[in-house]
Design a protein around this motif. Structure first.
Motif, PDB file in Angstrom:
ATOM      1  N   HIS A  12       0.834  -1.201   0.000  1.00 32.61           N
ATOM      2  CA  HIS A  12       0.000   0.000   0.000  1.00 32.61           C
ATOM      3  C   HIS A  12       0.868   1.249   0.000  1.00 32.61           C
ATOM      4  CE1 HIS A  12      -3.242   2.751   0.749  1.00 32.61           C
ATOM      5  NE2 HIS A  12      -2.687   3.152   1.878  1.00 32.61           N
ATOM      6  N   LEU A  13       1.897   1.264   0.826  1.00 29.93           N
ATOM      7  CA  LEU A  13       2.778   2.436   0.904  1.00 29.93           C
ATOM      8  C   LEU A  13       3.476   2.695  -0.428  1.00 29.93           C
ATOM      9  CD1 LEU A  13       4.326   1.991   4.457  1.00 29.93           C
ATOM     10  CD2 LEU A  13       2.663   3.718   3.725  1.00 29.93           C
ATOM     11  N   ALA A  14       3.788   1.626  -1.152  1.00 26.05           N
ATOM     12  CA  ALA A  14       4.458   1.768  -2.437  1.00 26.05           C
ATOM     13  C   ALA A  14       3.575   2.487  -3.458  1.00 26.05           C
ATOM     14  CB  ALA A  14       4.880   0.403  -2.974  1.00 26.05           C
ATOM     15  N   THR A  15       2.270   2.436  -3.268  1.00 28.39           N
ATOM     16  CA  THR A  15       1.354   3.083  -4.217  1.00 28.39           C
ATOM     17  C   THR A  15       1.110   4.545  -3.873  1.00 28.39           C
ATOM     18  OG1 THR A  15      -0.658   2.505  -2.986  1.00 28.39           O
ATOM     19  CG2 THR A  15       0.162   0.893  -4.599  1.00 28.39           C
ATOM     20  N   LEU A  16       1.591   4.986  -2.716  1.00 28.69           N
ATOM     21  CA  LEU A  16       1.324   6.348  -2.261  1.00 28.69           C
ATOM     22  C   LEU A  16       2.458   7.299  -2.601  1.00 28.69           C
ATOM     23  CD1 LEU A  16      -0.002   5.544   1.339  1.00 28.69           C
ATOM     24  CD2 LEU A  16      -1.348   5.897  -0.734  1.00 28.69           C
ATOM     25  N   SER A  17       2.089   8.558  -2.740  1.00 26.04           N
ATOM     26  CA  SER A  17       3.108   9.592  -2.915  1.00 26.04           C
ATOM     27  C   SER A  17       3.706   9.904  -1.549  1.00 26.04           C
ATOM     28  CB  SER A  17       2.480  10.856  -3.507  1.00 26.04           C
ATOM     29  OG  SER A  17       1.622  11.463  -2.555  1.00 26.04           O
ATOM     30  N   LYS A  18       4.759  10.714  -1.519  1.00 26.00           N
ATOM     31  CA  LYS A  18       5.393  11.073  -0.251  1.00 26.00           C
ATOM     32  C   LYS A  18       4.398  11.770   0.670  1.00 26.00           C
ATOM     33  CE  LYS A  18       9.151  13.712   1.880  1.00 26.00           C
ATOM     34  NZ  LYS A  18       8.490  13.632   3.143  1.00 26.00           N
ATOM     35  N   ASP A  19       3.613  12.689   0.143  1.00 31.50           N
ATOM     36  CA  ASP A  19       2.624  13.399   0.968  1.00 31.50           C
ATOM     37  C   ASP A  19       1.569  12.436   1.518  1.00 31.50           C
ATOM     38  OD1 ASP A  19       3.928  15.806   0.551  1.00 31.50           O
ATOM     39  OD2 ASP A  19       2.619  16.403  -1.126  1.00 31.50           O
ATOM     40  N   GLU A  20       1.131  11.514   0.673  1.00 33.66           N
ATOM     41  CA  GLU A  20       0.142  10.533   1.120  1.00 33.66           C
ATOM     42  C   GLU A  20       0.736   9.612   2.195  1.00 33.66           C
ATOM     43  OE1 GLU A  20      -2.637   9.990  -2.848  1.00 33.66           O
ATOM     44  OE2 GLU A  20      -0.694   8.967  -2.774  1.00 33.66           O
ATOM     45  N   ARG A  21       2.010   9.213   2.013  1.00 33.40           N
ATOM     46  CA  ARG A  21       2.672   8.381   3.032  1.00 33.40           C
ATOM     47  C   ARG A  21       2.788   9.134   4.344  1.00 33.40           C
ATOM     48  NH1 ARG A  21       5.860   6.714  -1.355  1.00 33.40           N
ATOM     49  NH2 ARG A  21       7.491   8.223  -0.831  1.00 33.40           N
ATOM     50  N   ASP A  22       3.140  10.428   4.268  1.00 34.43           N
ATOM     51  CA  ASP A  22       3.237  11.233   5.480  1.00 34.43           C
ATOM     52  C   ASP A  22       1.878  11.331   6.178  1.00 34.43           C
ATOM     53  OD1 ASP A  22       5.923  11.581   4.982  1.00 34.43           O
ATOM     54  OD2 ASP A  22       5.694  13.615   4.150  1.00 34.43           O
ATOM     55  N   ALA A  23       0.817  11.529   5.387  1.00 28.43           N
ATOM     56  CA  ALA A  23      -0.533  11.603   5.958  1.00 28.43           C
ATOM     57  C   ALA A  23      -0.922  10.265   6.579  1.00 28.43           C
ATOM     58  CB  ALA A  23      -1.537  12.011   4.878  1.00 28.43           C
ATOM     59  N   PHE A  24      -0.562   9.181   5.884  1.00 26.43           N
ATOM     60  CA  PHE A  24      -0.866   7.839   6.398  1.00 26.43           C
ATOM     61  C   PHE A  24      -0.135   7.607   7.725  1.00 26.43           C
ATOM     62  CE2 PHE A  24      -0.007   3.210   6.553  1.00 26.43           C
ATOM     63  CZ  PHE A  24      -1.293   2.720   6.442  1.00 26.43           C
ATOM     64  N   ALA A  25       1.144   7.963   7.762  1.00 26.44           N
ATOM     65  CA  ALA A  25       1.934   7.795   8.987  1.00 26.44           C
ATOM     66  C   ALA A  25       1.360   8.635  10.120  1.00 26.44           C
ATOM     67  CB  ALA A  25       3.388   8.168   8.735  1.00 26.44           C
ATOM     68  N   ALA A  26       0.928   9.844   9.806  1.00 22.65           N
ATOM     69  CA  ALA A  26       0.331  10.707  10.837  1.00 22.65           C
ATOM     70  C   ALA A  26      -0.956  10.086  11.361  1.00 22.65           C
ATOM     71  CB  ALA A  26       0.068  12.102  10.267  1.00 22.65           C
ATOM     72  N   LYS A  27      -1.765   9.535  10.470  1.00 25.56           N
ATOM     73  CA  LYS A  27      -3.026   8.904  10.886  1.00 25.56           C
ATOM     74  C   LYS A  27      -2.750   7.683  11.758  1.00 25.56           C
ATOM     75  CE  LYS A  27      -7.453   8.377  10.880  1.00 25.56           C
ATOM     76  NZ  LYS A  27      -8.318   9.314  11.590  1.00 25.56           N
ATOM     77  N   VAL A  28      -1.767   6.877  11.370  1.00 28.01           N
ATOM     78  CA  VAL A  28      -1.417   5.696  12.172  1.00 28.01           C
ATOM     79  C   VAL A  28      -0.907   6.124  13.547  1.00 28.01           C
ATOM     80  CG1 VAL A  28       0.184   3.738  12.346  1.00 28.01           C
ATOM     81  CG2 VAL A  28      -1.021   4.181  10.209  1.00 28.01           C
ATOM     82  N   ALA A  29      -0.085   7.176  13.591  1.00 22.73           N
ATOM     83  CA  ALA A  29       0.429   7.674  14.869  1.00 22.73           C
ATOM     84  C   ALA A  29      -0.724   8.175  15.745  1.00 22.73           C
ATOM     85  CB  ALA A  29       1.442   8.787  14.636  1.00 22.73           C
ATOM     86  N   GLU A  30      -1.682   8.848  15.115  1.00 24.95           N
ATOM     87  CA  GLU A  30      -2.864   9.334  15.848  1.00 24.95           C
ATOM     88  C   GLU A  30      -3.671   8.160  16.416  1.00 24.95           C
ATOM     89  OE1 GLU A  30      -7.017  11.132  14.286  1.00 24.95           O
ATOM     90  OE2 GLU A  30      -5.237  12.244  13.629  1.00 24.95           O
ATOM     91  N   MET A  31      -3.845   7.128  15.604  1.00 21.82           N
ATOM     92  CA  MET A  31      -4.597   5.951  16.047  1.00 21.82           C
ATOM     93  C   MET A  31      -3.860   5.227  17.172  1.00 21.82           C
ATOM     94  SD  MET A  31      -5.817   4.678  12.271  1.00 21.82           S
ATOM     95  CE  MET A  31      -6.603   3.163  12.768  1.00 21.82           C
ATOM     96  N   ALA A  32      -2.529   5.147  17.072  1.00 20.40           N
ATOM     97  CA  ALA A  32      -1.728   4.496  18.115  1.00 20.40           C
ATOM     98  C   ALA A  32      -1.815   5.283  19.411  1.00 20.40           C
ATOM     99  CB  ALA A  32      -0.273   4.368  17.664  1.00 20.40           C
ATOM    100  N   ALA A  33      -1.776   6.619  19.326  1.00 21.31           N
ATOM    101  CA  ALA A  33      -1.879   7.458  20.530  1.00 21.31           C
ATOM    102  C   ALA A  33      -3.241   7.263  21.192  1.00 21.31           C
ATOM    103  CB  ALA A  33      -1.651   8.924  20.178  1.00 21.31           C
ATOM    104  N   ALA A  34      -4.296   7.200  20.369  1.00 19.38           N
ATOM    105  CA  ALA A  34      -5.641   6.990  20.920  1.00 19.38           C
ATOM    106  C   ALA A  34      -5.740   5.623  21.601  1.00 19.38           C
ATOM    107  CB  ALA A  34      -6.690   7.115  19.815  1.00 19.38           C
ATOM    108  N   ALA A  35      -5.154   4.600  20.985  1.00 19.02           N
ATOM    109  CA  ALA A  35      -5.176   3.259  21.577  1.00 19.02           C
ATOM    110  C   ALA A  35      -4.388   3.243  22.884  1.00 19.02           C
ATOM    111  CB  ALA A  35      -4.606   2.230  20.598  1.00 19.02           C
ATOM    112  N   ASN A  36      -3.237   3.951  22.911  1.00 22.02           N
ATOM    113  CA  ASN A  36      -2.435   4.019  24.138  1.00 22.02           C
ATOM    114  C   ASN A  36      -3.190   4.738  25.247  1.00 22.02           C
ATOM    115  OD1 ASN A  36      -0.331   2.649  22.922  1.00 22.02           O
ATOM    116  ND2 ASN A  36       0.784   4.506  22.380  1.00 22.02           N
ATOM    117  N   GLU A  37      -3.898   5.810  24.896  1.00 24.66           N
ATOM    118  CA  GLU A  37      -4.706   6.531  25.895  1.00 24.66           C
ATOM    119  C   GLU A  37      -5.807   5.637  26.444  1.00 24.66           C
ATOM    120  OE1 GLU A  37      -6.179  10.234  24.339  1.00 24.66           O
ATOM    121  OE2 GLU A  37      -4.171  10.933  23.823  1.00 24.66           O
ATOM    122  N   LYS A  38      -6.437   4.887  25.548  1.00 27.19           N
ATOM    123  CA  LYS A  38      -7.501   3.973  25.972  1.00 27.19           C
ATOM    124  C   LYS A  38      -6.946   2.920  26.926  1.00 27.19           C
ATOM    125  CE  LYS A  38     -11.044   0.870  24.180  1.00 27.19           C
ATOM    126  NZ  LYS A  38     -11.614   0.253  22.981  1.00 27.19           N
TER     127      LYS A  38
END
Length: 133
Positions: free
Chosen positions: A74-100
């Motif tokens: 999936h990452l191979a199909t994304l542009s650099k900006d899309e990968r950065d957005a994806f990484a930010a979303k994953v980091a956000e989801m991980a932070a939410a899971a850690n808070e939970k």
């Protein structure tokens, strides 16, 4: 985003299904060899048990490997900006899971403290120790 996760889930489930089918076909082959007398029943049972153990061990490894391969694809199909957005979303989801997790651990600690206090109070009452106020 759900269509991506649905695709990952479908590919992951297909991999697990293929592995299960392979184990099933292997067991059928062992059963056929036993039937023809080329293997003894004990040898067949040992081989079947080994196949089940290997399939179980491989399932755990395969699940992680398939997941990692899917994410990499999936990452191979994304542009650099899309990968950065994806990484930010994953980091956000991980932070939410850690808070939970932290909230659940804090709640479990509170419950444990209340239960502990009740057990001590009950033991004190049985021993005739007056409660501390």
């Amino acid at each position: 985003m759900s269509s991506i996760t649905d695709g990952f889930k479908d590919v992951f489930m297909a991999g697990i299904g293929a592995m299960a089918l392979g184990a099933e076909k292997s067991k059928e082959l062992v059963d056929q060899l036993i039937e023809k007398g080329e293997l003894t029943v004990d040898q067949g049972q040992a081989i079947s048990a080994d196949l089940i153990d290997r399939a179980t061990q491989t399932a755990g490894k395969t699940a992680v490997s398939v997941r990692d391969d899917l994410i990499a694809a999936h990452l191979a199909t994304l542009s650099k900006d899309e990968r950065d957005a994806f990484a930010a979303k994953v980091a956000e989801m991980a932070a939410a899971a850690n808070e939970k997790d932290a909230a659940m651990n804090a709640q479990a600690d509170e419950v444990e403290a209340v239960i502990s206090d009740e057990v001590v109070a009950d033991a004190d009452a049985k021993a005739g120790v007056p409660p501390i106020e």
